[in-house]
Design a protein around this motif. Structure first.
Motif, PDB file in Angstrom:
ATOM      1  N   TYR A 162       0.840  -1.208   0.000  1.00 36.56           N
ATOM      2  CA  TYR A 162       0.000   0.000   0.000  1.00 36.56           C
ATOM      3  C   TYR A 162       0.877   1.261   0.000  1.00 36.56           C
ATOM      4  CZ  TYR A 162      -3.332   3.522   1.476  1.00 36.56           C
ATOM      5  OH  TYR A 162      -4.089   4.667   1.544  1.00 36.56           O
ATOM      6  N   ASN A 165       2.606   1.601  -3.454  1.00 33.89           N
ATOM      7  CA  ASN A 165       1.629   2.015  -4.480  1.00 33.89           C
ATOM      8  C   ASN A 165       1.269   3.491  -4.295  1.00 33.89           C
ATOM      9  OD1 ASN A 165       1.468  -0.382  -5.896  1.00 33.89           O
ATOM     10  ND2 ASN A 165      -0.297  -1.157  -4.757  1.00 33.89           N
ATOM     11  N   THR A 169       2.125   6.419  -6.998  1.00 35.96           N
ATOM     12  CA  THR A 169       1.022   7.209  -7.546  1.00 35.96           C
ATOM     13  C   THR A 169       1.296   8.697  -7.358  1.00 35.96           C
ATOM     14  OG1 THR A 169      -0.474   5.430  -6.947  1.00 35.96           O
ATOM     15  CG2 THR A 169      -1.486   7.546  -7.408  1.00 35.96           C
ATOM     16  N   ARG A 186       8.206  -2.537  -5.237  1.00 39.06           N
ATOM     17  CA  ARG A 186       6.759  -2.669  -5.393  1.00 39.06           C
ATOM     18  C   ARG A 186       6.405  -3.962  -6.139  1.00 39.06           C
ATOM     19  NH1 ARG A 186       2.991  -3.047  -9.757  1.00 39.06           N
ATOM     20  NH2 ARG A 186       0.971  -2.499  -8.885  1.00 39.06           N
ATOM     21  N   LEU A 190       4.314  -7.140  -4.634  1.00 37.06           N
ATOM     22  CA  LEU A 190       3.055  -7.541  -5.267  1.00 37.06           C
ATOM     23  C   LEU A 190       2.930  -9.063  -5.317  1.00 37.06           C
ATOM     24  CD1 LEU A 190       0.587  -6.227  -6.632  1.00 37.06           C
ATOM     25  CD2 LEU A 190       1.794  -6.410  -8.796  1.00 37.06           C
TER      26      LEU A 190
END
Ligand SMILES: [Fe+2]
Ligand SMILES: [Fe+2]
Length: 193
Positions: A162, A165, A169, A186, A190
């Protein structure tokens, strides 16, 4: 051999790092120490070692670009192109070098300090604890921090995914350069979260 955390008590280290940190950053550092102790205890790490890494993680953050590059030269750190442009990223690597040279930090602790800004694929438990503690410590107040804290109570890897991400972003939205290690971290998470 004495281990790192036996050389320094947490209180002695707090006093030692304080002059290197501005008022806010010292408060932040104590918040990271507290969060790192909790996360380490929760996920099977060593709270004292987590505290040690936490107290040292931002000790070079206030330095200028010239000072960062001087430390890189001194400690044989070769900045990549992204780090030359986004030179503030270098504070993790330069803090790790000083942690080893001046505070006797061992390799595992230095690694956790070095990757706390970018993350990396194959993060150790201590790397994860420091990265997440830096993100969710009690003085942090930004959109999404509550969600990250909730996830941190349930799963270390899902909380970290989280965080990565969200930062990616945010970097995309602000047209900022992205370090390859952050993308690698990341993608690695995942597969695990
Ligand atoms: Fe930092
Ligand atoms: Fe920090």
């Amino acid at each position: 051999m004495m281990t790192t955390e036996k050389i320094w008590t947490a209180e002695a280290l707090r006093q030692a790092v304080r002059p290197r940190l501005s008022g806010y950053r010292y408060t932040h550092t104590l918040g990271v120490e507290k969060a790192a102790r909790q996360l380490a205890a929760q996920y099977g790490g060593d709270p004292e070692r987590a505290a040690f890494a936490a107290l040292l993680h931002d000790i070079t953050k206030r330095l200028s670009k010239e000072e960062q590059l001087y430390l890189c030269e001194k400690y044989d750190i070769i900045p990549c192109d992204i780090e030359m442009q986004e030179w503030k990223m270098l504070h993790g690597r330069t803090a790790a070098a000083i942690a080893a040279a001046e505070y006797g930090a061992d390799a595992e602790i230095c690694e956790a300090i070095a990757c706390h800004t970018t993350g990396r694929a194959g993060m150790t438990l201590l790397d994860k604890v420091i990265y997440l503690a830096d993100y969710i410590e009690e003085n942090r107040d930004f959109d999404g921090v509550e969600r990250a804290r909730e996830l941190a109570r349930e799963s270390l890897d899902r909380a970290l995914l989280y965080c990565f991400n969200s930062s990616l972003t945010d970097l995309l939205a602000r047209d900022k350069l992205i370090h390859a290690d952050t993308v690698a971290a990341r993608n690695w998470l995942l597969e695990r979260a």
